[in-house]
Write a protein that holds these residues in place. Structure first.
Motif, PDB file in Angstrom:
ATOM      1  N   SER A   7       0.823  -1.199   0.000  1.00 39.17           N
ATOM      2  CA  SER A   7       0.000   0.000   0.000  1.00 39.17           C
ATOM      3  C   SER A   7       0.859   1.251   0.000  1.00 39.17           C
ATOM      4  O   SER A   7       2.014   1.226   0.450  1.00 39.17           O
ATOM      5  CB  SER A   7      -0.888   0.016   1.260  1.00 39.17           C
ATOM      6  N   CYS A   8       0.290   2.362  -0.479  1.00 42.52           N
ATOM      7  CA  CYS A   8       0.830   3.664  -0.107  1.00 42.52           C
ATOM      8  C   CYS A   8       0.701   3.786   1.406  1.00 42.52           C
ATOM      9  O   CYS A   8      -0.166   3.155   2.016  1.00 42.52           O
ATOM     10  CB  CYS A   8       0.042   4.771  -0.798  1.00 42.52           C
ATOM     11  N   GLU A   9       1.535   4.592   2.016  1.00 40.64           N
ATOM     12  CA  GLU A   9       1.543   4.616   3.478  1.00 40.64           C
ATOM     13  C   GLU A   9       0.561   5.616   4.079  1.00 40.64           C
ATOM     14  O   GLU A   9       0.296   5.569   5.281  1.00 40.64           O
ATOM     15  CB  GLU A   9       2.953   4.899   3.990  1.00 40.64           C
ATOM     16  N   ALA A  10       0.014   6.524   3.275  1.00 39.45           N
ATOM     17  CA  ALA A  10      -0.922   7.519   3.798  1.00 39.45           C
ATOM     18  C   ALA A  10      -1.967   7.847   2.749  1.00 39.45           C
ATOM     19  O   ALA A  10      -1.730   7.700   1.544  1.00 39.45           O
ATOM     20  CB  ALA A  10      -0.176   8.795   4.209  1.00 39.45           C
ATOM     21  N   ARG A  11      -3.112   8.268   3.200  1.00 47.53           N
ATOM     22  CA  ARG A  11      -4.119   8.817   2.296  1.00 47.53           C
ATOM     23  C   ARG A  11      -3.694  10.227   1.903  1.00 47.53           C
ATOM     24  O   ARG A  11      -3.026  10.913   2.681  1.00 47.53           O
ATOM     25  CB  ARG A  11      -5.488   8.893   2.984  1.00 47.53           C
ATOM     26  N   VAL A  12      -4.095  10.651   0.721  1.00 43.97           N
ATOM     27  CA  VAL A  12      -3.878  12.037   0.330  1.00 43.97           C
ATOM     28  C   VAL A  12      -5.244  12.704   0.221  1.00 43.97           C
ATOM     29  O   VAL A  12      -6.261  12.043  -0.018  1.00 43.97           O
ATOM     30  CB  VAL A  12      -3.102  12.168  -0.998  1.00 43.97           C
ATOM     31  N   PRO A  13      -5.311  14.014   0.398  1.00 40.11           N
ATOM     32  CA  PRO A  13      -6.598  14.700   0.295  1.00 40.11           C
ATOM     33  C   PRO A  13      -7.243  14.490  -1.071  1.00 40.11           C
ATOM     34  O   PRO A  13      -6.563  14.444  -2.097  1.00 40.11           O
ATOM     35  CB  PRO A  13      -6.237  16.172   0.521  1.00 40.11           C
ATOM     36  N   ALA A  14      -8.543  14.373  -1.079  1.00 41.27           N
ATOM     37  CA  ALA A  14      -9.269  14.186  -2.336  1.00 41.27           C
ATOM     38  C   ALA A  14      -9.012  15.338  -3.303  1.00 41.27           C
ATOM     39  O   ALA A  14      -8.965  15.134  -4.518  1.00 41.27           O
ATOM     40  CB  ALA A  14     -10.767  14.052  -2.050  1.00 41.27           C
ATOM     41  N   ARG A  15      -8.812  16.532  -2.783  1.00 43.31           N
ATOM     42  CA  ARG A  15      -8.544  17.684  -3.651  1.00 43.31           C
ATOM     43  C   ARG A  15      -7.234  17.502  -4.410  1.00 43.31           C
ATOM     44  O   ARG A  15      -7.116  17.912  -5.572  1.00 43.31           O
ATOM     45  CB  ARG A  15      -8.529  18.974  -2.839  1.00 43.31           C
ATOM     46  N   GLU A  16      -6.248  16.901  -3.779  1.00 45.90           N
ATOM     47  CA  GLU A  16      -4.966  16.651  -4.443  1.00 45.90           C
ATOM     48  C   GLU A  16      -5.145  15.667  -5.596  1.00 45.90           C
ATOM     49  O   GLU A  16      -4.530  15.820  -6.657  1.00 45.90           O
ATOM     50  CB  GLU A  16      -3.973  16.117  -3.419  1.00 45.90           C
ATOM     51  N   ILE A  17      -5.986  14.662  -5.389  1.00 43.49           N
ATOM     52  CA  ILE A  17      -6.268  13.702  -6.460  1.00 43.49           C
ATOM     53  C   ILE A  17      -7.008  14.407  -7.597  1.00 43.49           C
ATOM     54  O   ILE A  17      -6.698  14.203  -8.782  1.00 43.49           O
ATOM     55  CB  ILE A  17      -7.110  12.526  -5.922  1.00 43.49           C
ATOM     56  N   LEU A  18      -7.966  15.243  -7.251  1.00 45.66           N
ATOM     57  CA  LEU A  18      -8.721  15.982  -8.265  1.00 45.66           C
ATOM     58  C   LEU A  18      -7.797  16.855  -9.109  1.00 45.66           C
ATOM     59  O   LEU A  18      -7.952  16.926 -10.337  1.00 45.66           O
ATOM     60  CB  LEU A  18      -9.786  16.847  -7.585  1.00 45.66           C
ATOM     61  N   GLN A  19      -6.825  17.485  -8.479  1.00 42.78           N
ATOM     62  CA  GLN A  19      -5.894  18.340  -9.224  1.00 42.78           C
ATOM     63  C   GLN A  19      -5.114  17.537 -10.255  1.00 42.78           C
ATOM     64  O   GLN A  19      -4.911  17.991 -11.390  1.00 42.78           O
ATOM     65  CB  GLN A  19      -4.948  19.038  -8.247  1.00 42.78           C
ATOM     66  N   GLU A  20      -4.678  16.327  -9.883  1.00 37.80           N
ATOM     67  CA  GLU A  20      -3.945  15.479 -10.830  1.00 37.80           C
ATOM     68  C   GLU A  20      -4.864  14.996 -11.947  1.00 37.80           C
ATOM     69  O   GLU A  20      -4.460  14.957 -13.120  1.00 37.80           O
ATOM     70  CB  GLU A  20      -3.329  14.287 -10.097  1.00 37.80           C
ATOM     71  N   VAL A  21      -6.089  14.633 -11.615  1.00 37.31           N
ATOM     72  CA  VAL A  21      -7.051  14.198 -12.637  1.00 37.31           C
ATOM     73  C   VAL A  21      -7.337  15.349 -13.602  1.00 37.31           C
ATOM     74  O   VAL A  21      -7.379  15.164 -14.826  1.00 37.31           O
ATOM     75  CB  VAL A  21      -8.354  13.690 -11.974  1.00 37.31           C
TER      76      VAL A  21
END
Length: 330
Positions: free
Chosen positions: A255-269
């Motif tokens: 696994s990745c070791e931490a969750r990242v904020p959903a906003r950070e994922i949205l920025q990459e998408v």
């Protein structure tokens, strides 16, 4: 590339020569990735599956269609003549009778594969789950702030609400595998991935996480912060667990070791798809979830052994989800 770099750097021993592998659940999201990746890396692969429907496999792969792997004879046939069995097959769906349709069958599958592999002299690489490591709301043990491979789910109940029976089945399947392995011998490695995401090999794949991300990119639901494992990295971890001699009798979190904020994922998408495309599809993110027992952004699991011993370094969550979004919209 991540695996190759670690091997070239001498951080992880190089795998043995090409192996003979059997992969159960070979037409599933993870199983299909393992079969294709192992074949591409020069291994001989037997794809063990219940149905060939919707299955995309290299034509050179041996296909073994088996109705019920919890049948001892079928399990022995699957394990016969191979160096290792990678056992990904399990039941994961809503059930009317959780015990009869999911809990009992998942435990029986693990038990029979341990017995079959021990009899065949094959290593068993068992796909467990973070559900076997911790249950809902469970804190890490021994005063740590993150989960390790020493943690076990102690709260999910066999007859609990929601998907607790599934979580229990993954924990109990792995426990029984370790108990049986100690009793009858044989080499066992267990891998506990968090929720698996990433581009599916098969366009018709309907895995739970595939449906989830499809709902995100179609604007039906907001992007959520999840503890993520990329299907490509999870597959490579299984192959390395079958090939590397020094990892027998060990348990790994993948696994990745931490969750990242959903906003950070949205920025990459948005960066991958284009902000106009994302806006036109109403792709958005959840702003409310804080991570639960361990806050978003804080270390949730210890996956150091994944890199140090299996030679796999997980892709970032944002990269995984963006790759998946692109694949689903292609």
């Amino acid at each position: 590339m991540r695996v190759v770099c670690l091997l070239l750097a001498g951080l992880v021993p190089a795998p043995a020569a090409a192996l003979r592998l059997a992969v159960t659940g070979a037409n599933g999201y993870l199983g299909n990735e393992i079969v294709c990746r192992a074949f591409e890396q020069g291994h001989s692969v037997r794809a063990v599956l219940r149905s060939t429907k919707g299955c995309t496999l290299p034509p050179e792969v041996e296909v073994m269609q088996v109705e019920d792997l919890s049948d001892p004879a079928a399990a022995r046939e699957a394990a016969d003549g191979v160096d290792a069995v990678i056992h990904t097959a399990s039941v994961f769906r809503k059930c009317d009778d959780w015990e009869a349709e999911l809990v009992g069958p998942n435990i029986a599958l693990a038990e029979q594969m341990v017995c079959a592999c021990a009899a065949a002299g094959a290593r068993l690489v068992l796909t467990s789950s973070m559900a076997a490591v911790r249950g809902g709301g469970q804190r890490p043990s021994s005063g740590r702030n993150w989960y390790t491979a020493e943690d076990w789910n102690s709260v999910s109940r066999r007859d609990g609400p929601g998907f607790e029976p599934y979580q229990f089945s993954k924990m109990e399947s792995e426990r029984r595998a370790w108990e049986l392995s100690r009793e009858i011998g044989g080499e066992l490695v267990t891998l506990c991935p968090s929720m698996i995401f990433g581009p599916p090999r098969c366009s018709s794949c309907e895995a739970f996480s595939v449906q989830m991300v499809r709902s995100w990119v179609e604007g039906d639901r907001p992007i959520e912060s999840r503890l993520v494992a990329d299907v490509r990295d999870v597959a490579q971890a299984h192959i390395n667990a079958a090939a590397l001699p020094g990892v027998a009798h060990k348990r790994f979190i993948v696994s990745c070791e931490a969750r990242v904020p959903a906003r950070e994922i949205l920025q990459e998408v948005n960066a991958r798809l284009g902000a106009d495309v994302a806006a036109s599809r109403n792709i958005r993110c959840d702003e409310d979830f804080d991570g639960g027992a361990i806050p978003i952004g804080e270390r949730e699991v210890d996956a150091a052994a994944l890199r140090a011993e299996l030679g796999v370094e997980c892709r970032s969550t944002s990269e995984t989800i963006a790759d998946m979004a692109e694949a689903l919209l292609a």
